[in-house]
Design a protein around this motif. Structure first.
Motif, PDB file in Angstrom:
ATOM      1  N   SER A  90      -0.464 -20.832   3.148  1.00 55.68           N
ATOM      2  CA  SER A  90       0.672 -21.084   2.266  1.00 55.68           C
ATOM      3  C   SER A  90       0.246 -21.388   0.838  1.00 55.68           C
ATOM      4  O   SER A  90       1.056 -21.354  -0.077  1.00 55.68           O
ATOM      5  CB  SER A  90       1.501 -22.260   2.806  1.00 55.68           C
ATOM      6  OG  SER A  90       0.710 -23.436   2.840  1.00 55.68           O
ATOM      7  N   ASP A  91      -0.989 -21.683   0.626  1.00 56.43           N
ATOM      8  CA  ASP A  91      -1.525 -22.031  -0.684  1.00 56.43           C
ATOM      9  C   ASP A  91      -2.611 -21.016  -1.029  1.00 56.43           C
ATOM     10  O   ASP A  91      -3.601 -20.878  -0.305  1.00 56.43           O
ATOM     11  CB  ASP A  91      -2.105 -23.452  -0.636  1.00 56.43           C
ATOM     12  CG  ASP A  91      -2.639 -23.919  -1.974  1.00 56.43           C
ATOM     13  OD1 ASP A  91      -2.996 -23.064  -2.794  1.00 56.43           O
ATOM     14  OD2 ASP A  91      -2.709 -25.142  -2.182  1.00 56.43           O
ATOM     15  N   THR A  94      -6.177 -22.486  -1.343  1.00 54.40           N
ATOM     16  CA  THR A  94      -6.686 -22.923  -0.040  1.00 54.40           C
ATOM     17  C   THR A  94      -7.070 -21.718   0.806  1.00 54.40           C
ATOM     18  O   THR A  94      -8.123 -21.710   1.465  1.00 54.40           O
ATOM     19  CB  THR A  94      -5.620 -23.766   0.681  1.00 54.40           C
ATOM     20  OG1 THR A  94      -5.288 -24.884  -0.129  1.00 54.40           O
ATOM     21  CG2 THR A  94      -6.115 -24.245   2.023  1.00 54.40           C
ATOM     22  N   ARG A 113      -3.407 -31.283   5.061  1.00 56.12           N
ATOM     23  CA  ARG A 113      -2.178 -30.540   5.295  1.00 56.12           C
ATOM     24  C   ARG A 113      -1.169 -31.418   6.015  1.00 56.12           C
ATOM     25  O   ARG A 113      -1.540 -32.362   6.731  1.00 56.12           O
ATOM     26  CB  ARG A 113      -2.407 -29.273   6.143  1.00 56.12           C
ATOM     27  CG  ARG A 113      -3.577 -28.436   5.758  1.00 56.12           C
ATOM     28  CD  ARG A 113      -3.550 -28.053   4.301  1.00 56.12           C
ATOM     29  NE  ARG A 113      -2.584 -27.026   3.976  1.00 56.12           N
ATOM     30  CZ  ARG A 113      -2.331 -26.646   2.729  1.00 56.12           C
ATOM     31  NH1 ARG A 113      -2.949 -27.243   1.713  1.00 56.12           N
ATOM     32  NH2 ARG A 113      -1.459 -25.697   2.494  1.00 56.12           N
ATOM     33  N   GLU A 190       0.228 -21.151 -10.594  1.00 56.05           N
ATOM     34  CA  GLU A 190       0.087 -21.381  -9.151  1.00 56.05           C
ATOM     35  C   GLU A 190      -0.617 -22.711  -8.939  1.00 56.05           C
ATOM     36  O   GLU A 190      -1.822 -22.832  -9.034  1.00 56.05           O
ATOM     37  CB  GLU A 190      -0.728 -20.258  -8.504  1.00 56.05           C
ATOM     38  CG  GLU A 190      -0.796 -20.386  -6.991  1.00 56.05           C
ATOM     39  CD  GLU A 190      -1.604 -19.266  -6.382  1.00 56.05           C
ATOM     40  OE1 GLU A 190      -1.359 -18.928  -5.229  1.00 56.05           O
ATOM     41  OE2 GLU A 190      -2.490 -18.749  -7.067  1.00 56.05           O
ATOM     42  N   SER A 192      -0.319 -26.669  -6.705  1.00 54.65           N
ATOM     43  CA  SER A 192       0.275 -27.402  -5.593  1.00 54.65           C
ATOM     44  C   SER A 192       0.503 -28.824  -6.040  1.00 54.65           C
ATOM     45  O   SER A 192      -0.370 -29.459  -6.610  1.00 54.65           O
ATOM     46  CB  SER A 192      -0.673 -27.388  -4.386  1.00 54.65           C
ATOM     47  OG  SER A 192      -1.894 -28.019  -4.704  1.00 54.65           O
TER      48      SER A 192
END
Length: 637
Positions: A90-91, A94, A113, A190, A192
């Protein structure tokens, strides 16, 4: 001897034997199959959830702990994508780091996570991926760190919140503000949560572990790209603390915090969630508006806060009323820093207080530019005298009866290297506030007297030119004006009666004590004292008989009232005529300022006014131009 283990005794008759190998060496002599069985048994029995993953990212084997973590049998996890199990795809960053380990291009990778437990609760997991020695496969381990995260969250909450009001404190406010500015200015980046560092960066793990557990997920999703801020403090809060004590003061702060939170939550413009309300310290609060829709939203929010705080507070038998001053700032996030936004908010809050308190004020770029210019002038004013950035221009004082130049008024100009030539109204007030007017005034006085003496030498005449110099009240209070004037007259050789000192009416009329003594000493010395802008201040005529005044300078507002016969104002003419007659009876001469037309000059002459000054005769000009005008008579009809 039986029942007691003994070390073996080597008889001399027994054949010599090699010593027994160490335990570790004996371990390696185990058959390979037995060693593998031991490893597998340890893998299955381990409390740490683990899985062996092949180069394609598929689970080869998983232990029971991992199966329990996902509510299934360990065997059911075989051939499933490990990245899907622990949400590694999802990342983007990562996912990239994970693929680097699978491909053998990176030795280790760790991340945190948030996973969904089969019983419905969420848990925090620390996921570690590392290569299996001498194998193309990797070992994935998942540790439940929910308890540790919860403890960290509690500690962080205590660290980031004010104990009195329970609101976010200054530290959390600036963290949120910086995060909001970054997210709003770069919505397509991008990142998080807080814009985390790349997983390969050494600070990645500590960053992920130390982050706040409050929600920042709304940042950057279709936002306006603008930030709003209401920065306020309570008017008169110190009096509450001083009279009623800090316990009542703390209760009041908590009650104020509750009303601010209510206003923020009820903002009709709010897109999602609420605004951040924080206590920055003392009686200072801030309301951060992320994704602001414009100044109208901020204005409505500030007004609702004022109304909410105007309602009385009932605190344990104490009924208190307070108000607040609010600085409101709204701007685009791109190019804006947290420091810059807070500086603007602080400036605007100061304006709100200066404008009368109990109000909100919107940031005004033009007003701020004036303030910045004023600040820049203030910081450079003192050294400007030493650098020789000031110069004097002179405006003629013309006899209305003969049109001859009787004297000149010295007007200081600042040739500023950044702002160009500045008139006195741009900097004299600043000089009076910071005290630099004393040094500047002394320079003006000496320069003007030197120039007047030079004109007297270069142009001998029966009636020498006098020079008039403006004096600020602070020069009288903060320096020995009498000694300064006496010394300058002695040094320059200018006769005292050729120097006229101008003070404003408000300053002279309120003179007492030292100022009055100084004026009297100067008058006794022979220096003429003039009241500038007469008619705009106290206008207490009784003072005129007791003050050592020689000249009245009528304010230009009287003269503008009768520019010509067709548009004459009879009242203005009557006032001027009365003032002139009164002054003459007291032995004073009268100068009319702002004479711009020949009609004004004619009527002033008819009234009996002695001297005129204004653009009809000349603007303020350089000393060499005055030298040319000295022999010119009359200057105007």
């Amino acid at each position: 001897m039986s029942g007691t283990p003994e070390e073996p005794v080597h008889s001399q008759l027994s054949p010599a034997r090699e010593p027994a190998p160490p335990i570790t060496e004996r371990h390696h002599e185990l058959p390979v199959d037995a060693e593998i069985r031991d490893y597998r048994a340890a893998f299955r029995a381990a409390q740490l959830a683990m899985a062996v993953v092949d180069q394609d990212g598929l689970v080869v084997s998983a232990n029971d702990a991992l199966g329990s973590l996902f509510g299934t049998e360990a065997g059911a996890l075989r051939e499933q994508a490990a990245a899907d199990l622990v949400d590694l795809a999802s990342d983007g960053r990562t996912w990239h780091a994970y693929r680097e380990v699978l491909g053998g291009r990176r030795s280790r990778f760790r991340c945190t996570r948030r996973l969904k437990h089969p019983d419905g609760r969420s848990l925090w997991a620390e996921v570690t991926v590392s290569p299996v020695p001498d194998s193309p496969r990797v070992l994935l381990s998942v540790a439940d760190i929910s308890d540790r995260r919860e403890l960290q969250a509690r500690l962080r909450h205590l660290q980031m919140h004010d104990p009195v009001t329970r609101l976010p404190n200054r530290t959390l406010f600036f963290e949120r503000l910086s995060a909001a500015l970054e997210a709003a200015a770069s919505q397509d980046e991008e990142t998080s949560e807080f814009g985390s560092p790349h997983p390969t960066h050494p600070s990645y793990e500590s960053h992920r572990t130390h982050q706040s557990y409050e929600s920042y997920e709304s940042y950057g999703d279709g936002g306006t790209g603008r930030i709003g801020l209401c920065y306020l403090d309570l008017d008169g809060f110190k009096a509450v603390n001083d009279t009623l004590g800090h316990r009542v003061g703390d209760r009041l702060l908590a009650a104020v915090a509750a009303r601010l939170t209510e206003c923020a939550d009820n903002d009709g413009y709010t897109r999602s969630g609420g605004h951040l309300v924080a206590r920055l310290g003392g009686d200072e609060f801030a309301i951060l508006v992320e994704d602001s829709t414009g100044t109208e939203q901020l204005a409505d929010l500030a007004q609702s806060v004022l109304c909410a705080l105007q309602r009385p507070f009932d605190l344990a038998g104490q009924r208190l009323s307070v108000s607040a001053s609010i600085g409101v700032v709204e701007r685009g996030a791109r190019g804006t820093t947290a420091t810059g936004l807070m500086q603007a908010a602080d400036t605007t809050l100061y304006w709100a207080k200066a404008d009368g308190k109990a109000r909100w004020t919107l940031f005004d770029p033009e007003r701020n530019a004036h303030r910045m210019t004023r600040q820049a002038l203030s910081s450079t004013l003192r050294p400007a005298v030493e650098r020789g950035e000031f110069a004097l221009e002179y405006q003629p004082l013309v006899g209305l009866a003969d049109g001859a130049v009787h004297g000149v008024e010295a007007l200081v100009r600042w040739n500023h290297p950044q702002f160009g030539t500045l008139a006195p109204n741009r900097f004299v007030g600043i000089a009076e506030e910071d005290g630099s007017i004393v040094e500047l005034g002394r320079w003006v006085l000496r320069t003007a007297c030197t120039q007047a003496r030079q004109w007297q030498k270069d142009h001998p005449r029966e009636r020498p030119l006098f020079v008039s110099v403006n004096v600020a009240v602070r020069q009288v209070w903060d320096s020995d004006l009498v000694a300064d004037v006496a010394g300058i007259l002695t040094d320059t050789g200018l006769a005292p009666h050729l120097l006229q000192l101008e003070l404003t009416e408000s300053a002279v009329m309120g003179s007492a004590g030292r100022p009055l003594q100084a004026l009297q000493a100067l008058s006794d010395m022979g220096v003429r004292i003039a009241i500038d802008d007469f008619g705009t201040g106290y206008s207490n005529l009784a003072y005129l008989s007791r003050l050592p005044v020689s000249v009245l300078k009528l304010d230009g507002s009287f003269v503008r009232g009768f520019q010509d016969e067709a548009h004459a104002n009879p009242a203005d003419e009557l006032i001027v005529e009365a003032l002139v007659q009164l002054a003459h009876r007291l032995g004073l001469t009268v100068t009319a300022e702002c004479v711009e037309t020949s009609g004004q000059a004619t009527r002033l002459r008819r009234i009996g006014c002695d001297t005129g000054q204004g653009w009809l005769y000349s603007r303020a000009v350089a000393p060499d131009r005055i030298a040319e005008l000295i022999g010119t008579s009359p200057l105007a009809v």
